[in-house]
Each structure stands twice: as structure tokens, then as C-alpha cells.
Design a protein around this motif. Structure first.
Motif, PDB file in Angstrom:
ATOM      1  N   GLU A  38      -3.901 -17.469   9.610  1.00  0.00           N
ATOM      2  CA  GLU A  38      -4.512 -17.612  10.934  1.00  0.00           C
ATOM      3  C   GLU A  38      -5.193 -16.326  11.398  1.00  0.00           C
ATOM      4  O   GLU A  38      -6.255 -16.364  12.010  1.00  0.00           O
ATOM      5  CB  GLU A  38      -3.462 -18.055  11.955  1.00  0.00           C
ATOM      6  CG  GLU A  38      -4.043 -18.450  13.297  1.00  0.00           C
ATOM      7  CD  GLU A  38      -4.994 -19.644  13.225  1.00  0.00           C
ATOM      8  OE1 GLU A  38      -5.941 -19.691  14.032  1.00  0.00           O
ATOM      9  OE2 GLU A  38      -4.801 -20.526  12.374  1.00  0.00           O
ATOM     10  N   GLN A  85      -9.117 -15.923  12.423  1.00  0.00           N
ATOM     11  CA  GLN A  85      -9.603 -15.379  13.695  1.00  0.00           C
ATOM     12  C   GLN A  85     -10.582 -14.237  13.473  1.00  0.00           C
ATOM     13  O   GLN A  85     -11.650 -14.207  14.116  1.00  0.00           O
ATOM     14  CB  GLN A  85      -8.425 -14.893  14.543  1.00  0.00           C
ATOM     15  CG  GLN A  85      -7.595 -16.013  15.103  1.00  0.00           C
ATOM     16  CD  GLN A  85      -6.374 -15.507  15.851  1.00  0.00           C
ATOM     17  OE1 GLN A  85      -6.092 -14.312  15.889  1.00  0.00           O
ATOM     18  NE2 GLN A  85      -5.640 -16.431  16.442  1.00  0.00           N
ATOM     19  N   TRP A 126     -11.481 -18.045  20.613  1.00  0.00           N
ATOM     20  CA  TRP A 126     -10.942 -16.961  21.429  1.00  0.00           C
ATOM     21  C   TRP A 126     -10.192 -17.518  22.641  1.00  0.00           C
ATOM     22  O   TRP A 126      -9.110 -17.029  22.990  1.00  0.00           O
ATOM     23  CB  TRP A 126     -12.069 -16.038  21.885  1.00  0.00           C
ATOM     24  CG  TRP A 126     -11.613 -15.055  22.913  1.00  0.00           C
ATOM     25  CD1 TRP A 126     -10.904 -13.904  22.697  1.00  0.00           C
ATOM     26  CD2 TRP A 126     -11.806 -15.150  24.323  1.00  0.00           C
ATOM     27  NE1 TRP A 126     -10.645 -13.279  23.891  1.00  0.00           N
ATOM     28  CE2 TRP A 126     -11.185 -14.027  24.903  1.00  0.00           C
ATOM     29  CE3 TRP A 126     -12.436 -16.080  25.148  1.00  0.00           C
ATOM     30  CZ2 TRP A 126     -11.193 -13.819  26.276  1.00  0.00           C
ATOM     31  CZ3 TRP A 126     -12.437 -15.865  26.506  1.00  0.00           C
ATOM     32  CH2 TRP A 126     -11.817 -14.739  27.065  1.00  0.00           C
ATOM     33  N   GLN A 184      -8.454 -20.059  22.915  1.00  0.00           N
ATOM     34  CA  GLN A 184      -7.116 -20.527  22.535  1.00  0.00           C
ATOM     35  C   GLN A 184      -6.110 -19.387  22.433  1.00  0.00           C
ATOM     36  O   GLN A 184      -4.900 -19.631  22.403  1.00  0.00           O
ATOM     37  CB  GLN A 184      -7.181 -21.260  21.191  1.00  0.00           C
ATOM     38  CG  GLN A 184      -7.929 -22.569  21.272  1.00  0.00           C
ATOM     39  CD  GLN A 184      -8.017 -23.233  19.922  1.00  0.00           C
ATOM     40  OE1 GLN A 184      -7.014 -23.724  19.407  1.00  0.00           O
ATOM     41  NE2 GLN A 184      -9.206 -23.233  19.341  1.00  0.00           N
ATOM     42  N   THR A 185      -6.581 -18.149  22.402  1.00  0.00           N
ATOM     43  CA  THR A 185      -5.672 -17.002  22.318  1.00  0.00           C
ATOM     44  C   THR A 185      -5.354 -16.427  23.696  1.00  0.00           C
ATOM     45  O   THR A 185      -4.564 -15.485  23.794  1.00  0.00           O
ATOM     46  CB  THR A 185      -6.272 -15.880  21.435  1.00  0.00           C
ATOM     47  OG1 THR A 185      -7.397 -15.298  22.101  1.00  0.00           O
ATOM     48  CG2 THR A 185      -6.658 -16.402  20.065  1.00  0.00           C
ATOM     49  N   THR A 186      -5.960 -16.975  24.742  1.00  0.00           N
ATOM     50  CA  THR A 186      -5.743 -16.444  26.090  1.00  0.00           C
ATOM     51  C   THR A 186      -4.625 -17.216  26.797  1.00  0.00           C
ATOM     52  O   THR A 186      -4.331 -18.364  26.460  1.00  0.00           O
ATOM     53  CB  THR A 186      -7.029 -16.544  26.943  1.00  0.00           C
ATOM     54  OG1 THR A 186      -7.343 -17.923  27.160  1.00  0.00           O
ATOM     55  CG2 THR A 186      -8.199 -15.835  26.257  1.00  0.00           C
ATOM     56  N   TRP A 218      -4.224 -21.248  26.400  1.00  0.00           N
ATOM     57  CA  TRP A 218      -3.238 -21.436  25.331  1.00  0.00           C
ATOM     58  C   TRP A 218      -2.638 -22.839  25.459  1.00  0.00           C
ATOM     59  O   TRP A 218      -2.141 -23.229  26.502  1.00  0.00           O
ATOM     60  CB  TRP A 218      -2.136 -20.387  25.438  1.00  0.00           C
ATOM     61  CG  TRP A 218      -1.062 -20.574  24.414  1.00  0.00           C
ATOM     62  CD1 TRP A 218       0.122 -21.221  24.577  1.00  0.00           C
ATOM     63  CD2 TRP A 218      -1.095 -20.131  23.065  1.00  0.00           C
ATOM     64  NE1 TRP A 218       0.837 -21.202  23.415  1.00  0.00           N
ATOM     65  CE2 TRP A 218       0.116 -20.539  22.464  1.00  0.00           C
ATOM     66  CE3 TRP A 218      -2.017 -19.431  22.304  1.00  0.00           C
ATOM     67  CZ2 TRP A 218       0.422 -20.261  21.140  1.00  0.00           C
ATOM     68  CZ3 TRP A 218      -1.712 -19.161  20.988  1.00  0.00           C
ATOM     69  CH2 TRP A 218      -0.514 -19.570  20.420  1.00  0.00           C
ATOM     70  N   GLU A 224      -8.748 -26.924  22.108  1.00  0.00           N
ATOM     71  CA  GLU A 224      -8.452 -27.066  20.683  1.00  0.00           C
ATOM     72  C   GLU A 224      -9.272 -28.194  20.060  1.00  0.00           C
ATOM     73  O   GLU A 224      -9.822 -28.037  18.971  1.00  0.00           O
ATOM     74  CB  GLU A 224      -6.966 -27.335  20.486  1.00  0.00           C
ATOM     75  CG  GLU A 224      -6.565 -27.379  19.028  1.00  0.00           C
ATOM     76  CD  GLU A 224      -5.072 -27.548  18.836  1.00  0.00           C
ATOM     77  OE1 GLU A 224      -4.694 -28.022  17.747  1.00  0.00           O
ATOM     78  OE2 GLU A 224      -4.298 -27.221  19.752  1.00  0.00           O
TER      79      GLU A 224
END
Length: 178
Positions: free
Chosen positions: A39, A43, A120, A122-124, A128, A134
Motif C-alpha cells: 500500500e 501511494q 490522498w 482516503q488518508t485524511t 477516512w 473509495e
């Protein structure tokens, strides 16, 4: 005259455009194979692809003639003229991107930027676990590969129709007509 003989050639794609192109190809292909295995690499490849598109967008305003968006921006008039010429069997010659190629370039760059943005997001903390982000990311990824395939096939077909060596030009920087 030999059907494969070069009749004209012109230096078209500068080194930055070619490095951008092949770097983006590399990022997309590597992401195709690493998404389930690593993963963090997925990224970073996405960030690299987005950064390359950012550089290319800047280069589209300040780079040499055929790198500039003004040279190939697919206005409705340019697209209509190009398609009419193709349908008549009298394709226009473009040293840079033809209008359909320009449309594909802009579409692919927009898709890569949207993939980078949704990845990006999805990483906040805010996004999230948010389903639609997604799903949008996955949907864009599902469309990217067919678009890349269409791009590659169109380069091959249009090269035959326009009697140019498009793929070779993206390697050497010189576009040849035969």
C-alpha cells in the motif's frame, strides 16, 4: 517510392514531455501490480504520477511549442474539422498532437489528478473510511486502464492513418512522416 521511407521529419517532443510520458506509464503499470501487495508503494506511485502531471501542466504553459496546450487544445472547432477530415479520408497533418490526441492527453491527465486526489483524501481524517471516496477512486482506476489502452491503440491506428511514426516519436522526440 518505398512505402516505409521517411519523407519528412521534425523534432517535436522535448525531453521533459518524453520523460513525463514514460514516467507516467511506469507509475500506472507498477500500480497495476503492487496495489494489493504494498500500500505504501501504491501511494507513493500515485503521488509521483500526480506530481508528474503537475509538472506537465506547468510545462503546458511555459514549454516549447508542441508541449504547450495552446498548440493542441481541442476546441470544438478543431475537433470538428479534424473528425470531418478523417471521415473524408483526408486526415490533417499535425506535427504535435492532433485534436483527438489532445483530448485524450487532457483526459488522462485529469484522471490521474483525480485518482491522486481521491487517493490522498482516503488518508485524511475527514475522508477516512468514506465510502463514496473509495468507490470513486476505484471507479477511476477501473476506467484508467481502458483509457490507456484506447490511447495506445489510437496512437498506433492514427500513426497508420496519418502516415507518421507516433510511438517512435515518443521515444526519440522526432516525428517522422512516410
Amino acid at each position: 517510392m518505398n512505402a516505409g521511407a521517411v519523407t519528412e521529419s521534425q523534432r517535436v517532443w522535448d525531453p521533459l514531455v518524453r520523460v513525463f510520458h514514460w514516467s507516467l506509464v511506469t507509475c500506472v503499470l507498477l500500480n497495476l501490480f503492487v496495489i494489493d501487495d504494498d500500500e505504501a508503494l501504491h501511494q507513493w506511485l500515485g503521488y509521483a504520477a500526480s506530481a508528474w502531471v503537475g509538472v506537465r501542466v506547468l510545462w503546458g504553459f511555459v514549454g516549447p511549442r508542441h508541449a504547450r496546450f495552446a498548440d493542441f487544445f481541442p476546441t470544438p472547432a478543431r475537433l470538428a474539422r479534424h473528425v470531418r477530415a478523417l471521415l473524408r479520408g483526408e486526415p490533417e497533418h499535425h506535427w504535435g498532437h492532433n485534436p483527438l490526441g489532445g483530448l485524450m492527453v487532457l483526459g488522462l491527465m485529469a484522471m490521474v489528478l483525480c485518482l491522486g486526489l481521491t487517493g490522498w483524501m482516503q488518508t485524511t481524517d475527514t475522508f477516512w473510511g468514506v465510502n463514496w471516496v473509495e468507490e470513486l477512486h476505484e471507479g477511476l482506476a477501473d476506467w484508467l486502464l481502458p483509457m490507456v489502452g484506447l490511447h495506445a491503440a489510437a496512437a498506433w491506428v492514427m500513426g497508420r492513418i496519418e502516415r507518421t511514426r507516433l510511438v517512435k516519436a515518443m521515444v526519440t522526440g522526432t516525428k517522422e512522416r512516410y
